[in-house]
Design a protein around this motif. Structure first.
Motif, PDB file in Angstrom:
ATOM      1  N   MET A   1       0.835  -1.201   0.000  1.00 24.32           N
ATOM      2  CA  MET A   1       0.000   0.000   0.000  1.00 24.32           C
ATOM      3  C   MET A   1       0.874   1.257   0.000  1.00 24.32           C
ATOM      4  O   MET A   1       1.603   1.524   0.941  1.00 24.32           O
ATOM      5  CB  MET A   1      -0.882   0.007   1.254  1.00 24.32           C
TER       6      MET A   1
ATOM      7  N   ALA B   1       5.403  -1.156  -0.392  1.00 22.67           N
ATOM      8  CA  ALA B   1       4.907  -0.417  -1.561  1.00 22.67           C
ATOM      9  C   ALA B   1       5.981   0.565  -2.011  1.00 22.67           C
ATOM     10  O   ALA B   1       6.503   1.341  -1.203  1.00 22.67           O
ATOM     11  CB  ALA B   1       3.630   0.333  -1.203  1.00 22.67           C
TER      12      ALA B   1
ATOM     13  N   MET C   1       4.185  -0.146  -9.182  1.00 22.36           N
ATOM     14  CA  MET C   1       3.173   0.225 -10.172  1.00 22.36           C
ATOM     15  C   MET C   1       3.822   0.339 -11.546  1.00 22.36           C
ATOM     16  O   MET C   1       4.848   1.010 -11.697  1.00 22.36           O
ATOM     17  CB  MET C   1       2.538   1.572  -9.792  1.00 22.36           C
TER      18      MET C   1
ATOM     19  N   ILE D   1      -0.639  -8.079 -11.281  1.00 28.19           N
ATOM     20  CA  ILE D   1      -1.971  -7.880 -10.693  1.00 28.19           C
ATOM     21  C   ILE D   1      -2.921  -7.585 -11.852  1.00 28.19           C
ATOM     22  O   ILE D   1      -2.663  -6.670 -12.640  1.00 28.19           O
ATOM     23  CB  ILE D   1      -1.963  -6.702  -9.700  1.00 28.19           C
TER      24      ILE D   1
ATOM     25  N   GLU E   1      -7.496  -8.772  -8.704  1.00 29.49           N
ATOM     26  CA  GLU E   1      -8.036  -7.768  -7.786  1.00 29.49           C
ATOM     27  C   GLU E   1      -9.414  -7.319  -8.283  1.00 29.49           C
ATOM     28  O   GLU E   1      -9.558  -6.850  -9.409  1.00 29.49           O
ATOM     29  CB  GLU E   1      -7.082  -6.578  -7.725  1.00 29.49           C
TER      30      GLU E   1
ATOM     31  N   GLY F   1      -9.205  -1.166  -2.439  1.00 36.22           N
ATOM     32  CA  GLY F   1      -8.888   0.230  -2.196  1.00 36.22           C
ATOM     33  C   GLY F   1      -7.875   0.721  -3.203  1.00 36.22           C
ATOM     34  O   GLY F   1      -7.254  -0.064  -3.906  1.00 36.22           O
TER      35      GLY F   1
ATOM     36  N   GLY G   1      -9.558  -7.739  -2.713  1.00 37.98           N
ATOM     37  CA  GLY G   1     -10.530  -6.679  -2.993  1.00 37.98           C
ATOM     38  C   GLY G   1     -11.796  -6.937  -2.209  1.00 37.98           C
ATOM     39  O   GLY G   1     -12.641  -7.717  -2.647  1.00 37.98           O
ATOM     40  N   GLY G   2     -11.881  -6.370  -1.008  1.00 40.01           N
ATOM     41  CA  GLY G   2     -13.096  -6.525  -0.201  1.00 40.01           C
ATOM     42  C   GLY G   2     -13.077  -7.732   0.718  1.00 40.01           C
ATOM     43  O   GLY G   2     -14.053  -7.977   1.427  1.00 40.01           O
ATOM     44  N   ILE G   3     -11.994  -8.483   0.719  1.00 41.37           N
ATOM     45  CA  ILE G   3     -11.942  -9.663   1.598  1.00 41.37           C
ATOM     46  C   ILE G   3     -11.735  -9.172   3.031  1.00 41.37           C
ATOM     47  O   ILE G   3     -10.813  -8.411   3.311  1.00 41.37           O
ATOM     48  CB  ILE G   3     -10.835 -10.623   1.135  1.00 41.37           C
TER      49      ILE G   3
ATOM     50  N   MET H   1      -4.758  -8.901   1.069  1.00 41.70           N
ATOM     51  CA  MET H   1      -5.602  -8.008   1.875  1.00 41.70           C
ATOM     52  C   MET H   1      -4.845  -6.726   2.200  1.00 41.70           C
ATOM     53  O   MET H   1      -3.643  -6.758   2.454  1.00 41.70           O
ATOM     54  CB  MET H   1      -6.014  -8.698   3.182  1.00 41.70           C
TER      55      MET H   1
ATOM     56  N   THR I   1      -6.910  -3.218   3.344  1.00 46.93           N
ATOM     57  CA  THR I   1      -7.661  -2.330   4.246  1.00 46.93           C
ATOM     58  C   THR I   1      -7.567  -2.757   5.711  1.00 46.93           C
ATOM     59  O   THR I   1      -7.294  -1.932   6.583  1.00 46.93           O
ATOM     60  CB  THR I   1      -9.136  -2.271   3.784  1.00 46.93           C
TER      61      THR I   1
ATOM     62  N   PHE J   1      -4.183   8.895   9.821  1.00 41.43           N
ATOM     63  CA  PHE J   1      -4.623   8.088   8.672  1.00 41.43           C
ATOM     64  C   PHE J   1      -5.449   6.901   9.179  1.00 41.43           C
ATOM     65  O   PHE J   1      -6.540   6.616   8.673  1.00 41.43           O
ATOM     66  CB  PHE J   1      -3.387   7.593   7.904  1.00 41.43           C
TER      67      PHE J   1
ATOM     68  N   PHE K   1      -6.791   6.481   0.642  1.00 44.85           N
ATOM     69  CA  PHE K   1      -7.361   5.403  -0.148  1.00 44.85           C
ATOM     70  C   PHE K   1      -7.834   4.321   0.820  1.00 44.85           C
ATOM     71  O   PHE K   1      -7.221   4.114   1.891  1.00 44.85           O
ATOM     72  CB  PHE K   1      -6.288   4.793  -1.059  1.00 44.85           C
TER      73      PHE K   1
ATOM     74  N   GLY L   1     -10.423   0.380   0.971  1.00 42.56           N
ATOM     75  CA  GLY L   1     -11.304  -0.578   0.311  1.00 42.56           C
ATOM     76  C   GLY L   1     -12.766  -0.347   0.701  1.00 42.56           C
ATOM     77  O   GLY L   1     -13.072   0.380   1.660  1.00 42.56           O
TER      78      GLY L   1
HETATM   79  C1  FMN Z   1      -4.228   2.703   1.315  1.00 42.16           C
HETATM   80  C2  FMN Z   1      -4.095   1.781   0.154  1.00 42.16           C
HETATM   81  C3  FMN Z   1      -3.026   1.915  -0.710  1.00 42.16           C
HETATM   82  C4  FMN Z   1      -2.873   1.032  -1.795  1.00 42.16           C
HETATM   83  N1  FMN Z   1      -1.772   1.169  -2.587  1.00 42.16           N
HETATM   84  C5  FMN Z   1      -1.548   0.272  -3.577  1.00 42.16           C
HETATM   85  C6  FMN Z   1      -0.350   0.340  -4.343  1.00 42.16           C
HETATM   86  O1  FMN Z   1       0.521   1.188  -4.106  1.00 42.16           O
HETATM   87  N2  FMN Z   1      -0.192  -0.576  -5.332  1.00 42.16           N
HETATM   88  C7  FMN Z   1      -1.137  -1.546  -5.599  1.00 42.16           C
HETATM   89  O2  FMN Z   1      -0.937  -2.361  -6.499  1.00 42.16           O
HETATM   90  N3  FMN Z   1      -2.275  -1.633  -4.879  1.00 42.16           N
HETATM   91  C8  FMN Z   1      -2.488  -0.757  -3.876  1.00 42.16           C
HETATM   92  N4  FMN Z   1      -3.632  -0.855  -3.111  1.00 42.16           N
HETATM   93  C9  FMN Z   1      -4.564  -1.986  -3.352  1.00 42.16           C
HETATM   94  C10 FMN Z   1      -4.247  -3.126  -2.368  1.00 42.16           C
HETATM   95  O3  FMN Z   1      -2.951  -3.585  -2.605  1.00 42.16           O
HETATM   96  C11 FMN Z   1      -5.207  -4.322  -2.398  1.00 42.16           C
HETATM   97  O4  FMN Z   1      -5.077  -5.104  -3.535  1.00 42.16           O
HETATM   98  C12 FMN Z   1      -6.656  -4.009  -2.222  1.00 42.16           C
HETATM   99  O5  FMN Z   1      -6.892  -2.838  -1.503  1.00 42.16           O
HETATM  100  C13 FMN Z   1      -7.298  -5.195  -1.516  1.00 42.16           C
HETATM  101  O6  FMN Z   1      -8.592  -4.913  -1.094  1.00 42.16           O
HETATM  102  P1  FMN Z   1      -8.908  -4.606   0.448  1.00 42.16           P
HETATM  103  O7  FMN Z   1      -8.297  -3.303   0.730  1.00 42.16           O
HETATM  104  O8  FMN Z   1     -10.405  -4.607   0.477  1.00 42.16           O
HETATM  105  O9  FMN Z   1      -8.323  -5.725   1.270  1.00 42.16           O
HETATM  106  C14 FMN Z   1      -3.822   0.014  -2.032  1.00 42.16           C
HETATM  107  C15 FMN Z   1      -4.920  -0.107  -1.164  1.00 42.16           C
HETATM  108  C16 FMN Z   1      -5.055   0.748  -0.075  1.00 42.16           C
HETATM  109  C17 FMN Z   1      -6.227   0.570   0.847  1.00 42.16           C
END
Ligand code: FMN
Length: 348
Positions: A1, A24, A67, A117, A145, A150, A195-197, A216, A218, A232, A311, A313
């Protein structure tokens, strides 16, 4: 993240509990004093330092998220490989091209594994087909995803709520897309979904569908070990269902975030003044976008939510307390076991 939400502290805590901890790299160099004058150097230095700090705290598996859209993708991938990151997760774009500095005819010789991803079986097939053709090698795993994630989403706005694009629908597509490559290359290619788990029961459900694991985010923000500021994390605890919104990110993708004054200002046509020294995201139209997303996310990470946003989820509103990573993973494992026992009882 990103930006700076999952660094050495969170990743090492997750790795110590048997998960794959992820650092990240998005905006990782923004916390270095020379970021404005030495963009990629600052990013690489920060990545090396976070990897070393994580390794000092764990012998577990540490991955790096990169990314595809970042301006120095090639250099950061090479840096992660040089530093022997265990695995690189590549999202926000399709990783069709890899840096020419890597041994592209012998990717399997590297310590570092690769996991793109994706948001569809079609995207997985395109990546695997291209790698098979050009590198005679395919990724070691794939993350699928869904639209409840998020951050940046790999979906059009109208697809986010549509039944055909939900994680339950796309996981089987990705598993099917990867299967021929498992046969062709004679190895298992785990499909991991996210994503939402939220609960161990959710994890059980997706693993019963054939996923090898889950990604996961969030829930792990609301841990003591998460690298984000207290402010945050508090935004997560304070959020309600109505606060979760989809924004048009300057990156050119929709993103899921928690509504706040900053986002309201921007939505009302407000523009934040900023200088763009590097065009850190290739897809960012920095001359016309209303704000610098790298700076807004950096501010939020540091706790300045008046000049940034979080950011999150779709299930963030369910988060109501901070816990340790160990407590969270224990809870998830317990939930998984309950679901497995219930399923056994039904079958029995
Ligand atoms: C605060 C935040 C920052 C994120 N930053 C990235 C990122 O830098 N690169 C990326 O591939 N996904 C990023 N994501 C997506 C997460 O890696 C993840 O796949 C996704 O949020 C999973 O769903 P969940 O948050 O419901 O568990 C981010 C998600 C959040 C909540």
């Amino acid at each position: 993240m990103g930006v700076g939400i999952s660094l050495s502290s969170l990743s090492s805590a997750v790795a110590n509990e048997g998960g794959i901890g992820v650092i990240a790299t998005a905006g990782i160099g923004q916390f270095e004093s020379d970021w404005n004058t030495n963009y990629s150097g600052a990013n690489k230095r920060a990545l090396r330092r976070e990897l070393a700090a994580a390794r000092a705290k764990t012998n577990g598996i540490i991955g790096v998220n990169i990314m595809v859209a970042i301006g120095d993708f090639d250099e950061i991938v090479q840096c992660a490989v040089d530093e022997k990151a265990d695995i690189i997760f590549m999202g926000a774009g399709l990783p069709i091209k890899l840096p020419h500095t890597l041994p592209l005819d012998n990717l399997g010789s590297l310590h570092t594994k690769f996991a793109p991803i994706v948001s569809s079986g079609r995207a997985a097939d395109l990546i695997f087909r291209t790698w098979a053709k050009h590198f005679k090698h395919v990724p070691d795993a794939v993350i699928v995803e869904g639209p409840m994630a998020g951050g940046h989403l790999g979906f059009k706005k109208e697809q986010i709520g549509a039944a055909d694009y939900q994680l339950e629908r796309i996981v089987p597509d990705v598993i099917a897309a990867v299967k021929p490559y498992e046969q062709q290359f004679g190895r298992n290619i785990p499909v991991v979904c996210g994503g939402g788990i939220y609960t161990g029961q959710d994890i059980y459900k997706f693993m019963q569908m054939g996923a090898a694991g889950v990604q996961m985010a969030t829930r792990f923000v609301a841990t003591y070990e998460c690298d984000a500021s207290d402010e945050f994390k508090q935004a997560y605890l304070d959020s309600s269902k109505e606060d979760i919104i989809i924004i048009d990110s300057p990156v050119g993708l929709p993103g899921r975030a928690i509504r706040c004054d900053f986002l309201d200002r921007v939505a009302a046509g407000g523009k934040e003044k900023f200088l763009c020294p590097w065009k850190c995201l290739r897809t960012c139209e920095f001359r016309t976008v209303p704000y610098c997303i790298a700076r807004a996310l950096t501010n939020a990470k540091k706790g300045d939510l008046a000049h940034g946003f979080a950011f999150a989820g779709a299930n963030v509103y369910r988060v109501d307390k901070l816990v340790s990573v160990k407590e969270l993973i224990d809870e998830l494992m317990d939930g998984y076991e309950v679901a497995a026992n219930q399923a056994d009882a039904v079958v029995g």
